[in-house]
Write a protein that holds these residues in place. Structure first.
Motif, PDB file in Angstrom:
ATOM      1  N   GLN A  75     -16.918 -42.174  15.068  1.00  0.00           N
ATOM      2  CA  GLN A  75     -16.777 -41.844  16.476  1.00  0.00           C
ATOM      3  C   GLN A  75     -16.406 -43.090  17.265  1.00  0.00           C
ATOM      4  O   GLN A  75     -16.990 -44.155  17.111  1.00  0.00           O
ATOM      5  N   ARG A  77     -16.022 -45.763  20.206  1.00  0.00           N
ATOM      6  CA  ARG A  77     -16.806 -46.253  21.339  1.00  0.00           C
ATOM      7  C   ARG A  77     -15.834 -46.589  22.466  1.00  0.00           C
ATOM      8  O   ARG A  77     -15.017 -47.499  22.344  1.00  0.00           O
ATOM      9  N   TYR A  78     -15.922 -45.849  23.549  1.00  0.00           N
ATOM     10  CA  TYR A  78     -15.056 -46.108  24.689  1.00  0.00           C
ATOM     11  C   TYR A  78     -15.608 -47.207  25.591  1.00  0.00           C
ATOM     12  O   TYR A  78     -14.874 -47.790  26.386  1.00  0.00           O
ATOM     13  N   SER A 143     -23.922 -42.406  29.721  1.00  0.00           N
ATOM     14  CA  SER A 143     -23.454 -42.680  28.364  1.00  0.00           C
ATOM     15  C   SER A 143     -23.229 -44.174  28.169  1.00  0.00           C
ATOM     16  O   SER A 143     -22.437 -44.783  28.892  1.00  0.00           O
ATOM     17  N   ASP A 145     -21.894 -45.520  25.511  1.00  0.00           N
ATOM     18  CA  ASP A 145     -20.646 -45.775  24.777  1.00  0.00           C
ATOM     19  C   ASP A 145     -19.454 -44.956  25.285  1.00  0.00           C
ATOM     20  O   ASP A 145     -18.377 -44.995  24.706  1.00  0.00           O
ATOM     21  N   GLN A 147     -19.175 -41.780  25.264  1.00  0.00           N
ATOM     22  CA  GLN A 147     -19.084 -40.489  24.604  1.00  0.00           C
ATOM     23  C   GLN A 147     -19.970 -39.467  25.315  1.00  0.00           C
ATOM     24  O   GLN A 147     -21.059 -39.791  25.782  1.00  0.00           O
ATOM     25  N   ASP A 179     -13.671 -36.540  27.788  1.00  0.00           N
ATOM     26  CA  ASP A 179     -12.813 -36.252  26.633  1.00  0.00           C
ATOM     27  C   ASP A 179     -11.837 -37.391  26.358  1.00  0.00           C
ATOM     28  O   ASP A 179     -10.659 -37.182  26.056  1.00  0.00           O
ATOM     29  N   GLY A 180     -12.311 -38.626  26.502  1.00  0.00           N
ATOM     30  CA  GLY A 180     -11.497 -39.809  26.216  1.00  0.00           C
ATOM     31  C   GLY A 180     -10.637 -40.279  27.373  1.00  0.00           C
ATOM     32  O   GLY A 180      -9.962 -41.305  27.256  1.00  0.00           O
TER      33      GLY A 180
END
Length: 218
Positions: A75, A77-78, A143, A145, A147, A179-180
């Motif tokens: 997954q 990490r943003y 959040s 990260d 996500q 959603d990114g």
């Protein structure tokens, strides 16, 4: 008479000698052929054993496709501490540019926006108020990260000038990822609404939008 007898004996002796040599040659040839056949059998037997041994051994590095474990997708990490620091540095510049004093807030250190504690009182099942974006009810969660669930706004940072601005001039920015996709939301709402939601819109400030998107996508 004696001479004839001796002649017969000599001829008989020669014949016997010739036959003996021929028999020896035949025997020798037979033995050689038998030896060759034995050697061929032995060689063939060794080859078969070698092949059988080779076929019975398996390459330890080889495995069937059914033995392979499924590849797990890591997954993304943003958001992380490094990106949070870059946003903090940019917001210092943004404060100077806009002549507004923005401070950072978290669920454990909320800002008072006209009696509503942000972001703590709009998060979780026990939220005092939920939020809407462009008048559409949405879900938001803090959040670390970036996500969050599908269609849920992952809140990674909050900045506001509410402590220093005059009434009706207080700005609160929610830096979110849905959603990114990075989204910077802003509210200046100063009173409760009939739907009991805090209303946000996406900021119109292009510099702020582009910088946040750049940091998220690094």
């Amino acid at each position: 008479m004696n001479k004839k007898i001796w002649s017969v004996l000599v001829i008989a002796g020669l014949l016997l000698t010739g036959c003996s040599k021929q028999a020896d040659n035949s025997a020798s040839t037979g033995n050689n052929k038998a030896t060759e056949r034995t050697a061929q059998k032995t060689s063939s037997s060794k080859a078969n054993k070698s092949e059988a041994s080779a076929s019975s051994k398996k390459d330890p590095t080889a495995s069937s496709s059914t033995d392979k474990e499924p590849v797990k997708t890591q997954q993304k990490r943003y958001w992380d501490d490094s990106k949070a620091l870059k946003l903090q540095q940019f917001m210092t510049h943004f404060s100077e540019e806009m002549e507004q004093q923005y401070k950072e807030y978290t669920p454990d250190n909320s800002v008072d926006q006209y009696g509503l504690k942000l972001p703590s009182e709009v998060l979780g099942q026990n939220a005092k108020e939920h939020i809407a974006v462009d008048d559409v009810p949405v879900d938001v969660e803090w959040s670390a990260d970036g996500q969050a669930g599908s269609g849920v706004y992952g809140l990674v940072a909050v900045y506001a000038d509410s402590e220093t601005q005059q009434y009706m001039q207080k700005h609160v920015y929610f830096f979110t990822i849905i959603d990114g996709t990075p989204k910077v939301l802003i509210t200046m709402q100063n009173q409760g609404m009939d739907d009991h939601r805090l209303h946000f819109n996406e900021t119109a400030n292009q510099e702020l939008k582009q910088k946040f998107a750049q940091i998220v996508n690094e």
